[in-house]
Design a protein around this motif. Structure first.
Motif, PDB file in Angstrom:
ATOM      1  N   LEU A  11     -13.486  -8.835   6.969  1.00  0.00           N
ATOM      2  CA  LEU A  11     -13.635  -7.401   6.735  1.00  0.00           C
ATOM      3  C   LEU A  11     -14.284  -6.728   7.943  1.00  0.00           C
ATOM      4  CD1 LEU A  11     -13.528  -4.864   4.960  1.00  0.00           C
ATOM      5  CD2 LEU A  11     -15.734  -5.563   3.973  1.00  0.00           C
ATOM      6  N   GLU A  67     -11.995 -11.499  -3.553  1.00  0.00           N
ATOM      7  CA  GLU A  67     -11.124 -11.002  -2.487  1.00  0.00           C
ATOM      8  C   GLU A  67     -11.103  -9.477  -2.473  1.00  0.00           C
ATOM      9  OE1 GLU A  67     -10.092 -15.158  -3.347  1.00  0.00           O
ATOM     10  OE2 GLU A  67     -10.427 -13.390  -4.595  1.00  0.00           O
ATOM     11  N   ALA A  68     -11.067  -8.866  -3.666  1.00  0.00           N
ATOM     12  CA  ALA A  68     -11.047  -7.403  -3.738  1.00  0.00           C
ATOM     13  C   ALA A  68     -12.361  -6.801  -3.238  1.00  0.00           C
ATOM     14  CB  ALA A  68     -10.774  -6.947  -5.166  1.00  0.00           C
ATOM     15  N   ALA A  71     -11.935  -6.435   0.355  1.00  0.00           N
ATOM     16  CA  ALA A  71     -10.778  -5.676   0.839  1.00  0.00           C
ATOM     17  C   ALA A  71     -11.258  -4.284   1.233  1.00  0.00           C
ATOM     18  CB  ALA A  71      -9.715  -5.584  -0.243  1.00  0.00           C
ATOM     19  N   GLU A  73     -10.838  -1.224   0.469  1.00  0.00           N
ATOM     20  CA  GLU A  73     -10.319  -0.283  -0.504  1.00  0.00           C
ATOM     21  C   GLU A  73     -11.450   0.185  -1.407  1.00  0.00           C
ATOM     22  OE1 GLU A  73      -8.069  -2.044  -3.961  1.00  0.00           O
ATOM     23  OE2 GLU A  73      -7.942  -3.764  -2.602  1.00  0.00           O
ATOM     24  N   SER A 102     -14.369   2.811  -0.032  1.00  0.00           N
ATOM     25  CA  SER A 102     -13.827   1.833   0.911  1.00  0.00           C
ATOM     26  C   SER A 102     -14.801   1.642   2.081  1.00  0.00           C
ATOM     27  CB  SER A 102     -12.469   2.286   1.436  1.00  0.00           C
ATOM     28  OG  SER A 102     -12.595   3.481   2.173  1.00  0.00           O
TER      29      SER A 102
END
Length: 370
Positions: A11, A67-68, A71, A73, A102
């Protein structure tokens, strides 16, 4: 390297390559704040293909949760003012009311704040506490004050920050009022949208200090503005662009449309410009400045699509529809809303439709100009 550390590193690399992380001090701060620590309560994921929009919970033990978290987002963390992921089995069709922004936008805004060591920052909108944590790592917790409107959201942020050993000044209350007890601040940053920059933020920022906020309105066009506070108590500065959107501060939310006016009444004429111009973000931002109390609705009436602007407080309205390649507008109430919108657009087009805007805040209110 653990899965979490690898995801975190990826990231940071993504944010650096994309230009959101531009300086070493902020990169080090972001590296020191694991985002998943602020999302143990889970989040809501949009259900693909659902109409109207539906949301399904993703909890910590579910596949894809970690994982999210890493991310780039935004992740919805609360719906309808009180509902969190653990409350739901299945799906929910209500409006999001809190989220984890995000990371690219969080870090872009912090970079745009032009921070130096030792500056004191007021953050409006603690949310999950992730951005608060990054601020603490960059400036030291003693220089960070953060306000959250929702008591439950604030409690979750407080717990997450404490797990990481950070104890900034956290306040539960109306962020639009600032926090006078800690003033003056060198910087104010808002992670909620506002229609107008509150006077309290200007008053609580030292001359030469800066306010970074997303300014927009009920037509849904928002822009990031960086204002410098002056010795005379005013503030002004450029709109930085980027079509940034945050959930509006709850006191700035529009009133419910209620019972719509009779759209069969009013005065009708051919429109100079049609409602389709509002599909363009910048044009909508210009119109929004002219009719700040108008909301936009789309209705099916008499076999045709009607694009409606309505000002609930004044009762003014404008309804537009397309017929034989022409746009027709019908208006009623005390203010001809589409007349006002067309006049604003004509002035803007007359000088070349510039995309650069500036905002000025004085004791008399806020103005947006190009």
């Amino acid at each position: 390297m653990s899965d979490q550390r690898l995801l975190h590193k990826q990231l940071i690399d993504t944010l650096t390559a994309g230009g959101s992380l531009r300086t070493e001090p902020w990169k080090r701060a972001a590296e020191a704040v694991p985002r998943h620590e602020f999302l143990h309560g889970g989040f809501f994921r949009r259900v693909e293909g659902a109409e109207p929009t539906a949301w399904a919970p993703v909890l910590e033990d579910d596949a894809g949760w970690l994982e999210a978290c890493y991310a780039d987002e935004s992740l919805v963390t609360q719906i309808a003012g009180t509902i969190v992921p653990s409350d739901i089995r299945g799906q929910i069709m209500r409006e999001p009311t809190s989220s984890s922004t995000s990371p690219s936008l969080v870090l872009r805004m912090l970079e745009d704040l032009r921070i130096d060591d030792g500056l004191r920052v007021l953050e409006v909108g603690t949310g999950t506490g992730y951005s608060t944590g990054v601020l603490c790592r960059r400036l030291g917790e003693e220089n960070v004050t953060s306000i959250e409107y929702d008591a439950d959201v604030a409690a979750g942020a407080r717990a997450a920050l404490a797990r990481l050993g950070m104890c900034p000044t956290l306040v539960t209350g109306d962020g639009l009022l600032g926090h006078a007890e800690g003033a003056p601040y060198d910087r104010v940053i808002a992670t909620c949208g506002v229609r107008t920059v509150p006077s309290a933020w200007v008053e609580q920022t030292r001359p030469g200090g800066m306010i970074l906020a997303t300014v927009g309105g009920w037509l849904g066009a928002f822009e990031l503005a960086r204002l410098t506070v002056h010795d005379d108590g005013t503030a002004s500065g450029p709109v930085l662009g980027g079509q940034v959107g945050f959930m509006l501060a709850r006191p700035h939310l529009p009133p419910p449309p209620g019972l719509l006016p009779d759209l069969g009444t009013g005065t009708e004429r051919e429109a100079v410009v049609g409602a389709d111009v509002l599909d363009d973000w910048t044009t909508r931002f210009v119109v929004q400045a002219a009719v700040p109390d108008a909301q936009r609705l789309t209705l099916e009436m008499d076999g045709r699509q009607q694009h409606v602007l309505v000002d609930v407080e004044s009762g003014s309205w404008a309804a537009l529809y397309e017929e034989n390649g022409r746009w027709i507008v019908r208006q009623g109430g005390g203010v001809a809303l589409w007349d006002v919108a067309e006049e604003q657009l004509a002035r803007w087009h007359a000088v070349g439709s510039p995309g650069e805007f500036a905002i000025t805040v004085t004791a008399d209110g806020q103005t947006c100009h190009w």
